[in-house]
Design an enzyme around this catalytic site. Structure first.
Site, mmCIF file in Angstrom:
data_model
loop_
_atom_site.group_PDB
_atom_site.id
_atom_site.type_symbol
_atom_site.label_atom_id
_atom_site.label_comp_id
_atom_site.label_asym_id
_atom_site.label_seq_id
_atom_site.Cartn_x
_atom_site.Cartn_y
_atom_site.Cartn_z
ATOM 1 N N LYS A 1 52.868 17.014 -13.604
ATOM 2 C CA LYS A 1 52.642 18.272 -14.314
ATOM 3 C C LYS A 1 51.248 18.865 -14.101
ATOM 4 O O LYS A 1 50.986 19.418 -13.039
ATOM 5 C CB LYS A 1 53.019 18.088 -15.786
ATOM 6 C CG LYS A 1 54.515 17.682 -15.876
ATOM 7 C CD LYS A 1 55.202 17.845 -17.177
ATOM 8 C CE LYS A 1 56.711 17.693 -16.965
ATOM 9 N NZ LYS A 1 57.338 16.572 -17.617
ATOM 10 N N ASP B 1 53.272 6.288 -19.047
ATOM 11 C CA ASP B 1 53.729 7.506 -18.397
ATOM 12 C C ASP B 1 52.976 8.689 -19.026
ATOM 13 O O ASP B 1 53.332 9.157 -20.097
ATOM 14 C CB ASP B 1 55.246 7.643 -18.564
ATOM 15 C CG ASP B 1 55.794 8.858 -17.822
ATOM 16 O OD1 ASP B 1 54.981 9.690 -17.370
ATOM 17 O OD2 ASP B 1 57.019 8.978 -17.705
ATOM 18 N N TYR C 1 61.556 9.539 -21.759
ATOM 19 C CA TYR C 1 61.983 10.204 -20.526
ATOM 20 C C TYR C 1 60.969 9.934 -19.426
ATOM 21 O O TYR C 1 59.760 10.087 -19.629
ATOM 22 C CB TYR C 1 62.126 11.721 -20.725
ATOM 23 C CG TYR C 1 62.646 12.423 -19.488
ATOM 24 C CD1 TYR C 1 63.937 12.188 -19.036
ATOM 25 C CD2 TYR C 1 61.840 13.290 -18.763
ATOM 26 C CE1 TYR C 1 64.421 12.818 -17.880
ATOM 27 C CE2 TYR C 1 62.311 13.928 -17.618
ATOM 28 C CZ TYR C 1 63.609 13.682 -17.187
ATOM 29 O OH TYR C 1 64.083 14.303 -16.053
HETATM 30 C C1 LIG Z 1 58.394 15.641 -16.860
HETATM 31 C C2 LIG Z 1 58.302 14.167 -17.026
HETATM 32 C C3 LIG Z 1 58.656 13.282 -16.004
HETATM 33 C C4 LIG Z 1 59.320 13.744 -14.735
HETATM 34 O O1 LIG Z 1 58.516 14.557 -13.968
HETATM 35 P P1 LIG Z 1 59.197 15.536 -12.859
HETATM 36 O O2 LIG Z 1 58.042 16.168 -12.174
HETATM 37 O O3 LIG Z 1 60.065 16.474 -13.630
HETATM 38 O O4 LIG Z 1 59.986 14.658 -11.965
HETATM 39 C C5 LIG Z 1 58.396 11.937 -16.174
HETATM 40 N N1 LIG Z 1 57.842 11.489 -17.310
HETATM 41 C C6 LIG Z 1 57.520 12.295 -18.336
HETATM 42 C C7 LIG Z 1 56.884 11.732 -19.554
HETATM 43 C C8 LIG Z 1 57.756 13.661 -18.225
HETATM 44 O O5 LIG Z 1 57.467 14.465 -19.253
#
Ligand SMILES: *Cc1c(COP(=O)(O)O)cnc(C)c1O
Length: 446
Positions: A264, A235, A143
């Site tokens: 985050k 990521d 994701y």
């Molecule tokens: C939460 C998340 C995202 C997206 O971040 P948002 O601030 O919700 O747009 C992207 N990559 C990973 C691995 C995530 O856990």
């Protein structure tokens, strides 16, 4: 447990917000979401006045829990009352970038944005610009936010959008492969190596259960990227400043990505994202380079202050030791409970993340080699049955989790992740008592 106000608010919300929520996963809880009034350490208090142990923790950002340290609160308050923003640079964004560059091994330069999604969008654009290639390799069950290049499912030969609203002609530039599968990675580079701009990968798959990498996997992916002139993009939106402490997952695993994305935790509970990496790449963003990237709210002073003071507090107060220790206690305790009551289920996670995946494994429970959560240990009796990739979680007992287990846990006063896929997060605000109460609840609800 009285939940009338949550029910009534959800009823009203359904008329004015699609699905009653502003982000899809929040509507997963059955039969309706819990509306929150306020936070309190490792707990939340809902609109009906119920006090619940909270392992959702904002879906990851709330490393400190819901009580901010004084330094964080003071910084937020002063920046909020001074402006709150200008569309012109401020000192605090420089200090925050300096902090991240000092602590994260591969990061020499940083561009702040407003969400993890924005970060991965910009990282993909940058990788394509740097390499002058179009294709991005992603992991099945990974994701990277709600963005066009990564909401793609299927496989290398048949990639397709995973949502309506994305043209098939976009999806063809995305190549989904299974996580933890070196052979598949070799094959995709053999077939498409000259067209691959980058591999976009979570160091730990944390949005579909928690799946840790097998030994040597990330090194192999890094080597393939090197060999073929593709960029390795990690990521770290979830893992950043959570897994591996201030060095992030890349420090823990000793891998040096070309570009990393963050989000985050680095905003201290406010909307944030960032793209970091080697200067030669990050400098290609406008205005120093020709890859356009911009945002009205990017580097927002309140967010920067909250994020920076949070990270400073963590570095000084041993926050990671505390949360990792409680994480270990939870995983160990869960392994015992599960061996007794649900031997087919799998405890996963690491550091301050934990998860019980309702796998349908038969035979022996998780053995001692993984007493602290699945470690992808080939000598473990359960090796084949434990999740190797995020997509394995879709075969788990997801309805039992959603319809029976989670509502029961809430009745016991414990909020676990809103569906079977998201993970649970330990915070500085949690205590050993919260851990005990939670293990007791698992015992009663499994
Ligand atoms: C939460 C998340 C995202 C997206 O971040 P948002 O601030 O919700 O747009 C992207 N990559 C990973 C691995 C995530 O856990």
């Amino acid at each position: 447990m009285n939940r009338e106000r949550s029910r009534d608010l959800y009823d009203r919300a359904l008329s004015v917000l699609p699905g009653g929520v502003n982000s899809a996963v929040r509507a997963a809880p059955q039969p309706y979401p819990t509306f929150i009034e306020r936070g309190d350490g490792g707990h939340v208090v809902d609109t009906d006045g119920n006090r619940l142990v909270d392992w959702v923790m904002g879906l990851g950002p709330m490393l400190m829990g819901h009580d901010m340290p004084d330094s964080v609160r003071a910084a937020i308050q002063s920046h909020a009352s001074e402006g709150p923003m200008y569309g012109m640079p401020t000192e605090v964004e420089v200090e925050h970038a300096e902090f991240v560059c000092r602590h994260v091994p591969s990061v020499e330069m940083l561009r702040f944005v407003n969400s993890g999604t924005e970060a991965t969008v910009s990282a993909v654009r940058l990788a394509r610009a740097v390499t002058e290639r179009n294709k991005i390799v992603v992991m099945q069950g990974g994701y990277h936010g709600a963005q066009e290049s990564t909401l793609v499912e299927g496989d290398v030969d048949h990639p397709r959008p995973s949502t309506s609203g994305i043209p098939q002609s976009f999806a063809k530039h995305t190549l989904p492969v299974p996580f933890n599968d070196e052979t598949a990675m070799h094959e995709v580079f053999e077939a498409h190596g000259d067209d691959i701009a980058g591999v976009l990968i979570e160091p730990v798959q944390a949005n579909m259960g928690i799946v840790t990498p097998e030994a040597g996997y990330h090194e192999a992916v890094a080597d393939l990227c090197d060999e073929h002139g593709a960029l390795l993009v990690w990521d770290e939106v979830i893992t950043g400043f959570r897994v591996g402490g201030p060095q992030c997952a890349q420090g823990k695993y000793g891998v040096d990505p070309d570009i990393s994305t963050f989000g985050k935790i680095i905003g201290g509970g406010y909307p944030v994202g960032a793209i970091g990496g080697k200067t030669e790449y990050i400098e290609q963003f406008a205005p120093s380079g020709d890859v356009f990237q911009a945002g009205t709210f990017s580097g927002h002073p309140v967010t920067m202050a909250a994020g920076l003071e949070t990270l400073r507090f963590c570095a000084e107060e041993g926050v990671h030791d505390h949360v990792n220790d409680l994480g270990r206690q939870l995983r160990e305790g869960l392994t015992e409970v599960v061996a007794d009551q649900a031997p087919g289920y799998t405890v996963t996670g690491l550091d301050s993340m934990f998860k019980l995946v309702f796998t349908r494994a038969d035979g022996s429970p998780q053995s001692e080699c993984c007493a602290n959560g699945c470690r992808q240990d080939p000598s473990c009796d359960r090796y084949d049955a434990c999740p190797k990739r995020g997509t394995d979680t879709t075969r788990a007992a997801t309805d039992r989790y959603a319809r029976i287990f989670r509502p029961r846990m809430r009745e016991e006063g414990v909020l676990v992740s809103q569906n079977q896929y998201e993970c649970n997060f330990v915070s500085w605000g949690h205590t050993a008592e919260d851990v005990e109460r939670t293990l007791e609840a698992y015992k009663n609800c499994l």
